[in-house]
Enzyme design. Structure first.
Site, PDB file in Angstrom:
ATOM      1  CG  ASN A 204      -0.204  -0.053   2.510  1.00  0.00           C
ATOM      2  OD1 ASN A 204       0.518   0.863   2.839  1.00  0.00           O
ATOM      3  ND2 ASN A 204      -0.342  -1.167   3.241  1.00  0.00           N
ATOM      4  CE  LYS A 283       8.255 -11.266 -14.318  1.00  0.00           C
ATOM      5  NZ  LYS A 283       8.860 -10.596 -15.446  1.00  0.00           N
ATOM      6  CG  ASP A 302      -5.910  -6.481  13.958  1.00  0.00           C
ATOM      7  OD1 ASP A 302      -5.018  -5.852  14.564  1.00  0.00           O
ATOM      8  OD2 ASP A 302      -6.956  -5.947  13.536  1.00  0.00           O
ATOM      9  CB  ILE A 303       0.166  -6.675  14.536  1.00  0.00           C
ATOM     10  CG1 ILE A 303       0.630  -7.514  13.338  1.00  0.00           C
ATOM     11  CG2 ILE A 303       1.279  -6.532  15.563  1.00  0.00           C
ATOM     12  CD1 ILE A 303       1.698  -6.845  12.473  1.00  0.00           C
ATOM     13  CG  PHE A 319      -2.041   5.792  13.720  1.00  0.00           C
ATOM     14  CD1 PHE A 319      -1.397   5.679  14.948  1.00  0.00           C
ATOM     15  CD2 PHE A 319      -1.953   6.998  13.030  1.00  0.00           C
ATOM     16  CE1 PHE A 319      -0.682   6.745  15.476  1.00  0.00           C
ATOM     17  CE2 PHE A 319      -1.231   8.074  13.550  1.00  0.00           C
ATOM     18  CZ  PHE A 319      -0.597   7.949  14.771  1.00  0.00           C
ATOM     19  CE  LYS A 337      -7.988  -2.842  14.028  1.00  0.00           C
ATOM     20  NZ  LYS A 337      -6.904  -3.255  13.164  1.00  0.00           N
TER      21      LYS A 337
HETATM   22  N1  CTP Z   1      -3.277  -3.265  12.253  1.00  0.00           N
HETATM   23  C1  CTP Z   1      -2.453  -4.277  12.682  1.00  0.00           C
HETATM   24  N2  CTP Z   1      -2.423  -5.467  12.013  1.00  0.00           N
HETATM   25  C2  CTP Z   1      -3.209  -5.661  10.928  1.00  0.00           C
HETATM   26  C3  CTP Z   1      -4.048  -4.624  10.472  1.00  0.00           C
HETATM   27  C4  CTP Z   1      -4.046  -3.433  11.160  1.00  0.00           C
HETATM   28  O1  CTP Z   1      -1.729  -4.081  13.664  1.00  0.00           O
HETATM   29  N3  CTP Z   1      -3.153  -6.828  10.313  1.00  0.00           N
HETATM   30  C5  CTP Z   1      -3.295  -2.003  13.019  1.00  0.00           C
HETATM   31  C6  CTP Z   1      -2.734  -0.825  12.276  1.00  0.00           C
HETATM   32  O2  CTP Z   1      -1.358  -0.668  12.549  1.00  0.00           O
HETATM   33  C7  CTP Z   1      -3.533   0.315  12.851  1.00  0.00           C
HETATM   34  C8  CTP Z   1      -4.875  -0.301  13.146  1.00  0.00           C
HETATM   35  O3  CTP Z   1      -4.643  -1.690  13.248  1.00  0.00           O
HETATM   36  O4  CTP Z   1      -3.027   0.765  14.092  1.00  0.00           O
HETATM   37  C9  CTP Z   1      -5.943  -0.056  12.120  1.00  0.00           C
HETATM   38  O5  CTP Z   1      -5.479  -0.317  10.835  1.00  0.00           O
HETATM   39  P1  CTP Z   1      -6.386  -0.106   9.574  1.00  0.00           P
HETATM   40  O6  CTP Z   1      -5.687  -0.627   8.373  1.00  0.00           O
HETATM   41  O7  CTP Z   1      -6.916   1.288   9.534  1.00  0.00           O
HETATM   42  O8  CTP Z   1      -7.606  -1.005   9.920  1.00  0.00           O
HETATM   43  P2  CTP Z   1      -7.947  -2.464   9.622  1.00  0.00           P
HETATM   44  O9  CTP Z   1      -8.053  -3.171  10.925  1.00  0.00           O
HETATM   45  O10 CTP Z   1      -7.035  -3.061   8.614  1.00  0.00           O
HETATM   46  O11 CTP Z   1      -9.418  -2.294   9.023  1.00  0.00           O
HETATM   47  P3  CTP Z   1      -9.902  -1.901   7.527  1.00  0.00           P
HETATM   48  O12 CTP Z   1      -8.732  -2.151   6.618  1.00  0.00           O
HETATM   49  O13 CTP Z   1     -11.021  -2.800   7.322  1.00  0.00           O
HETATM   50  O14 CTP Z   1     -10.294  -0.466   7.580  1.00  0.00           O
END
Ligand code: CTP
Length: 395
Positions: A204, A283, A302-303, A319, A337
């Site tokens: 991203n 590849k 989701d860390i 964030f 979360k």
């Molecule tokens: N985060 C994380 N691990 C993941 C996804 C997200 O630790 N696999 C953490 C990000 O570092 C951030 C927060 O979760 O602090 C929210 O991340 P965001 O990408 O906005 O949300 P998502 O949980 O991925 O939800 P969505 O993409 O559906 O908006």
């Protein structure tokens, strides 16, 4: 007040003067006679836009007391370069030249002294120098560096003066309130990259700038900071321990290894939500008549949620990068979360930019931090965290 003593690193003091002025400081230069062998007062006058002082007998001051007047105006005295000889003089309270005289005459409580040593590695390692610096620190002096590397004499080792940009960062950090002194802070930053094959992947547009700013602000506030960074092209902030990772799985493993030693966890990383189920070893080639490849995706851990669910979870800050309705989306994410504080922002508007608008959301409600540079916002966030974890310095 910037004091120059005799050393080849005087040439770096010119650049430092420029950098300090650019950062908004007023710089009054004082040079020793030895410093004048290496660089002229003319150069430093032109760069600082102030006349340079070199002698305690300078009659320009109405009361003829440059050694008193100069430090009464100063917020700090920085000696860069600080030679071994000058340090020895400082240590004994000698006052035979203007610079050592004004160091001695400065109001010690409100005009701190910082020194940036610059000398040959043997001089730096000499027991006399080691002893002198230990005593100087015991007397309340802050020592910046030295760095290590190639020396003007052709030798390699410790003793190089820090670079001008490093000294600028040290000076700026010195003046930040130590709101997180002694706290251990873990930060994730940047995107992750999930390989599809050896040359392609899912990622991203996160630049990592906000997370690096948070790591820097926490370090400036006195915290011990570990920064787990996805693939980004950013310099590591000073005094921050950096661990580079590529994938979400690597970030997860690195976070879990560091989290037991952390009291605060700030998850700024834009972790990829999915990875391809099977990474191709070679590849993937276009094959005529066989259409386009399709990929099955699996969800990454989701860390942030995993850390928040630990029995001894640190204070967790999430964030939320949204493309709209920041307040509603980020509030929902905070509950999902289970973190005490979440910071909402508009992802597309901020990725790669130097400034941002943050919405801080906790159990009591929301507060907007208006548009500002990411470092300024990070410093405000650090203050908000410090207030919530109740550090002595913040209360
Ligand atoms: N985060 C994380 N691990 C993941 C996804 C997200 O630790 N696999 C953490 C990000 O570092 C951030 C927060 O979760 O602090 C929210 O991340 P965001 O990408 O906005 O949300 P998502 O949980 O991925 O939800 P969505 O993409 O559906 O908006």
């Amino acid at each position: 007040m910037l004091g120059l003593t005799g050393g080849i690193a005087c040439y770096k003091a010119a650049e430092l003067t420029r950098a300090l002025i650019k950062a908004g400081a007023t710089v009054q230069v004082v040079m020793t006679e030895a410093a004048e062998q290496f660089i002229t007062a003319v150069t430093l006058q032109a760069l600082s836009n102030r006349t340079v002082y070199t002698s305690q007998w300078d009659a320009r001051e109405a009361n003829n007391m440059a050694h008193i007047n100069l430090t009464r105006e100063a917020d700090a005295v920085l000696i860069a370069p600080a030679s071994a000889d000058f340090i020895a003089r400082l240590l004994h309270g000698a006052a035979s030249d203007l610079l050592s005289l004004l160091c001695l005459a400065r109001p010690i409580e409100r005009c701190p002294l910082l020194v940036a040593p610059a000398m040959n590695r043997e001089m730096w390692a000499h027991p006399a120098t080691v002893r002198n610096f230990a005593q100087l620190v015991a007397d309340g002096t802050t020592v910046l560096g030295p760095g290590s590397g190639d020396q003007a004499c052709g030798e390699t080792g410790d003793g190089r003066m820090l670079e001008p940009d490093e000294l600028l960062a040290e000076m700026i950090a010195f003046f930040q309130p130590k709101l997180l002194a002694g706290k251990r802070v873990l930060v994730t930053a940047g995107p992750t990259f999930e390989p599809i094959d050896p040359v392609r992947g899912l990622s991203n547009r996160s630049s990592g700038k906000m997370g690096f700013a948070v790591a820097r602000a926490a370090a400036e506030a006195g915290a011990d900071v570990t920064l787990i960074a996805g693939p980004v092209a950013l310099d590591t902030p000073r005094h921050v321990r950096r661990v580079d990772v590529t994938t979400a799985a690597e970030m997860h493993a690195a976070v879990m290894a560091a989290v037991p030693q952390s009291e605060v966890f700030v998850a700024t990383a834009a972790v990829a939500d999915w990875r391809v189920a099977e990474v191709a070893g070679e590849k993937i080639k276009k094959k005529e008549g066989q259409g386009v490849p399709t990929f099955a995706l699996v969800e990454n851990v989701d860390i942030l949620a995993a850390v928040a669910a630990l029995p001894k979870a640190p204070f967790c800050v999430g964030f939320a990068a949204e493309s709209g309705d920041v307040l509603a989306n980020a509030s929902a994410k905070r509950l999902k979360k289970n973190v005490p504080l979440i910071v909402g922002n508009l992802g597309p508007a901020t990725f790669g930019q130097d400034d941002n608008v943050l919405t801080l959301i906790d159990a009591r409600g929301a507060r907007e931090l208006p548009r500002a540079g990411k470092l300024a916002l990070a410093r405000q966030l650090v203050a908000e965290i410090a207030a919530r974890i109740g550090t002595a310095a913040a209360s």
